[in-house]
Motif scaffolding. Structure first.
Motif, mmCIF file in Angstrom:
data_model
loop_
_atom_site.group_PDB
_atom_site.id
_atom_site.type_symbol
_atom_site.label_atom_id
_atom_site.label_comp_id
_atom_site.label_asym_id
_atom_site.label_seq_id
_atom_site.Cartn_x
_atom_site.Cartn_y
_atom_site.Cartn_z
ATOM 1 N N PRO A 73 0.905 -1.145 0.000
ATOM 2 C CA PRO A 73 0.104 -0.117 -0.083
ATOM 3 C C PRO A 73 0.561 1.303 -0.112
ATOM 4 O O PRO A 73 0.580 2.183 -0.892
ATOM 5 C CB PRO A 73 -0.842 -0.156 1.322
ATOM 6 C CG PRO A 73 -1.005 -1.666 1.550
ATOM 7 C CD PRO A 73 0.424 -2.182 1.023
ATOM 8 N N ALA A 74 1.915 1.346 0.739
ATOM 9 C CA ALA A 74 2.735 2.421 0.778
ATOM 10 C C ALA A 74 3.445 2.646 -0.473
ATOM 11 O O ALA A 74 3.724 3.711 -0.947
ATOM 12 C CB ALA A 74 3.531 2.524 1.903
ATOM 13 N N ARG A 75 4.007 1.756 -0.954
ATOM 14 C CA ARG A 75 4.602 1.606 -2.207
ATOM 15 C C ARG A 75 3.938 2.168 -3.440
ATOM 16 O O ARG A 75 4.093 2.930 -4.139
ATOM 17 C CB ARG A 75 5.254 0.154 -2.709
ATOM 18 C CG ARG A 75 6.204 0.197 -3.841
ATOM 19 C CD ARG A 75 6.789 -1.232 -4.113
ATOM 20 N NE ARG A 75 7.681 -1.455 -2.962
ATOM 21 C CZ ARG A 75 8.017 -3.019 -2.880
ATOM 22 N NH1 ARG A 75 7.735 -3.717 -3.755
ATOM 23 N NH2 ARG A 75 9.082 -3.075 -1.663
ATOM 24 N N LEU A 76 2.600 1.754 -3.452
ATOM 25 C CA LEU A 76 1.581 2.035 -4.565
ATOM 26 C C LEU A 76 1.603 3.767 -4.477
ATOM 27 O O LEU A 76 1.533 4.407 -5.288
ATOM 28 C CB LEU A 76 0.523 1.388 -4.581
ATOM 29 C CG LEU A 76 0.342 -0.019 -5.061
ATOM 30 C CD1 LEU A 76 -0.818 -0.715 -4.897
ATOM 31 C CD2 LEU A 76 0.762 0.181 -6.520
ATOM 32 N N ARG A 77 1.011 4.015 -2.977
ATOM 33 C CA ARG A 77 1.022 5.622 -2.817
ATOM 34 C C ARG A 77 2.371 6.410 -3.773
ATOM 35 O O ARG A 77 2.098 7.392 -4.139
ATOM 36 C CB ARG A 77 0.944 5.938 -1.479
ATOM 37 C CG ARG A 77 -0.662 5.684 -0.978
ATOM 38 C CD ARG A 77 -0.613 6.361 0.428
ATOM 39 N NE ARG A 77 0.286 5.859 1.539
ATOM 40 C CZ ARG A 77 -0.197 4.837 2.287
ATOM 41 N NH1 ARG A 77 -1.057 4.134 2.177
ATOM 42 N NH2 ARG A 77 0.882 4.314 3.299
ATOM 43 N N GLN A 78 3.730 5.648 -3.189
ATOM 44 C CA GLN A 78 4.857 6.561 -3.898
ATOM 45 C C GLN A 78 4.828 6.435 -5.109
ATOM 46 O O GLN A 78 5.172 7.474 -5.923
ATOM 47 C CB GLN A 78 5.960 5.888 -3.103
ATOM 48 C CG GLN A 78 7.321 6.220 -3.636
ATOM 49 C CD GLN A 78 8.343 5.622 -3.088
ATOM 50 O OE1 GLN A 78 8.409 4.614 -2.254
ATOM 51 N NE2 GLN A 78 9.471 5.852 -3.771
ATOM 52 N N GLN A 79 4.446 5.158 -5.924
ATOM 53 C CA GLN A 79 4.469 5.305 -7.444
ATOM 54 C C GLN A 79 3.669 5.907 -7.965
ATOM 55 O O GLN A 79 3.856 6.513 -9.043
ATOM 56 C CB GLN A 79 4.181 3.781 -7.562
ATOM 57 C CG GLN A 79 5.562 2.736 -7.434
ATOM 58 C CD GLN A 79 5.271 1.368 -7.684
ATOM 59 O OE1 GLN A 79 4.068 0.794 -7.714
ATOM 60 N NE2 GLN A 79 6.447 0.807 -7.672
ATOM 61 N N ILE A 80 2.343 5.955 -7.536
ATOM 62 C CA ILE A 80 1.432 7.072 -8.079
ATOM 63 C C ILE A 80 1.824 8.400 -8.136
ATOM 64 O O ILE A 80 1.712 9.262 -8.982
ATOM 65 C CB ILE A 80 -0.165 6.766 -7.424
ATOM 66 C CG1 ILE A 80 -0.653 5.695 -7.716
ATOM 67 C CG2 ILE A 80 -0.862 7.837 -7.651
ATOM 68 C CD1 ILE A 80 -1.968 5.346 -6.910
ATOM 69 N N GLU A 81 2.410 8.826 -7.155
ATOM 70 C CA GLU A 81 3.023 10.119 -6.915
ATOM 71 C C GLU A 81 4.004 10.419 -7.889
ATOM 72 O O GLU A 81 4.198 11.412 -8.673
ATOM 73 C CB GLU A 81 3.299 10.572 -5.612
ATOM 74 C CG GLU A 81 3.784 12.016 -5.452
ATOM 75 C CD GLU A 81 2.552 12.882 -5.589
ATOM 76 O OE1 GLU A 81 2.955 14.310 -5.636
ATOM 77 O OE2 GLU A 81 1.345 12.717 -5.714
ATOM 78 N N GLU A 82 5.011 9.511 -8.086
ATOM 79 C CA GLU A 82 6.252 9.504 -8.913
ATOM 80 C C GLU A 82 5.609 9.599 -10.411
ATOM 81 O O GLU A 82 6.098 10.295 -11.309
ATOM 82 C CB GLU A 82 6.946 8.364 -8.742
ATOM 83 C CG GLU A 82 7.782 8.322 -7.401
ATOM 84 C CD GLU A 82 8.534 7.001 -7.327
ATOM 85 O OE1 GLU A 82 8.247 6.214 -7.795
ATOM 86 O OE2 GLU A 82 9.279 7.254 -6.378
ATOM 87 N N VAL A 83 4.579 8.703 -10.832
ATOM 88 C CA VAL A 83 4.185 8.682 -12.039
ATOM 89 C C VAL A 83 3.644 10.121 -12.364
ATOM 90 O O VAL A 83 3.608 10.576 -13.643
ATOM 91 C CB VAL A 83 3.143 7.573 -12.418
ATOM 92 C CG1 VAL A 83 2.550 7.737 -13.634
ATOM 93 C CG2 VAL A 83 4.110 6.116 -12.223
#
Length: 226
Positions: A73-83
């Motif tokens: 869950p935390a990784r996806l939050r980070q990836q969404i913001e990076e993309v």
């Protein structure tokens, strides 16, 4: 009729499910309460896939991509913001990233999130669907069980879901969490989607379909160690 009763009428639960997890321990691990409807849902169905398309994350499973209590869950939050930030014209999120908690995935690599507001009232959390780490979002003003009932009954149409989703009678397909099961296939699909999103955000020319070159997979692993 409760939403869970409506769902079981649409998708019969398996005759045998794993023992109910210790929800108090899970909530302590997460540092937050969970919606009661989700706990009832997992207790009733166990692991598996709804409508051959939607898989809910479970606590303490071997796959990091399906583990509610792992780093996903935390990784996806980070990836969404990076993309989002890497886009030429950064798009708006429906909520602050810290209010989005991933709890499901589709066969197309779309993600289901809880919007965790109010933080202390999980039974009021609504569902947000993101199209595979892209700009498209869909919000459903209800619980995940109500969302499943509405989607699988044809009441709600999610724009990023396939048009033929309801061509067959909705069913729940149970699975174990071993590597040879449908759960493993769902994990592979999610991981592939994440790699494609990361590659496109980092300047790789990677088509939407087809084999991902090994050098891109290796680069992604270096940036996203398990």
């Amino acid at each position: 009729m409760t939403s869970l009763a409506a769902l079981t009428a649409l998708c019969m639960p398996p005759a045998v499910v794993p023992p109910a997890p210790d929800w108090s321990q899970i909530e302590d691990t997460l540092g937050m309460p969970l919606p009661q409807d989700y706990k009832d849902l997992i207790t009733t169905y166990g692991p598996g896939q709804f409508g051959g398309f939607i898989t809910l994350c479970q606590p303490y499973v071997p796959s990091e991509w399906a583990d509610l209590t792992g780093p996903m869950p935390a990784r996806l939050r980070q990836q969404i913001e990076e993309v989002r930030q890497a886009a030429r014209d950064p798009w708006q999120l429906p909520q602050s990233p810290e209010n989005l908690f991933a709890m499901g995935v589709t066969g197309n690599g779309d993600y289901l999130f809880w919007v965790t507001q109010p933080a202390d009232s999980p039974d009021r959390w609504i569902v947000a669907v993101n199209e595979a780490l892209r700009a498209s979002w869909f919000a459903y003003n209800g619980s995940v069980t109500e969302f499943l009932v509405s989607v699988l009954s044809g009441t709600t149409s999610v724009p990023m879901f396939p048009a033929d989703l309801l061509d067959h009678t909705p069913a729940f397909i149970p699975s174990t969490l071993e590597s040879s099961t449908p759960a493993a296939a769902a994990r592979t699909s999610v991981s592939t989607r994440a790699i494609r999103a990361w590659a496109n955000a980092n300047g790789y020319d990677l088509p939407e379909r087809g084999r991902i070159p090994s050098e891109i997979i290796d680069a992604w692993k270096r940036e996203n160690p398990s």
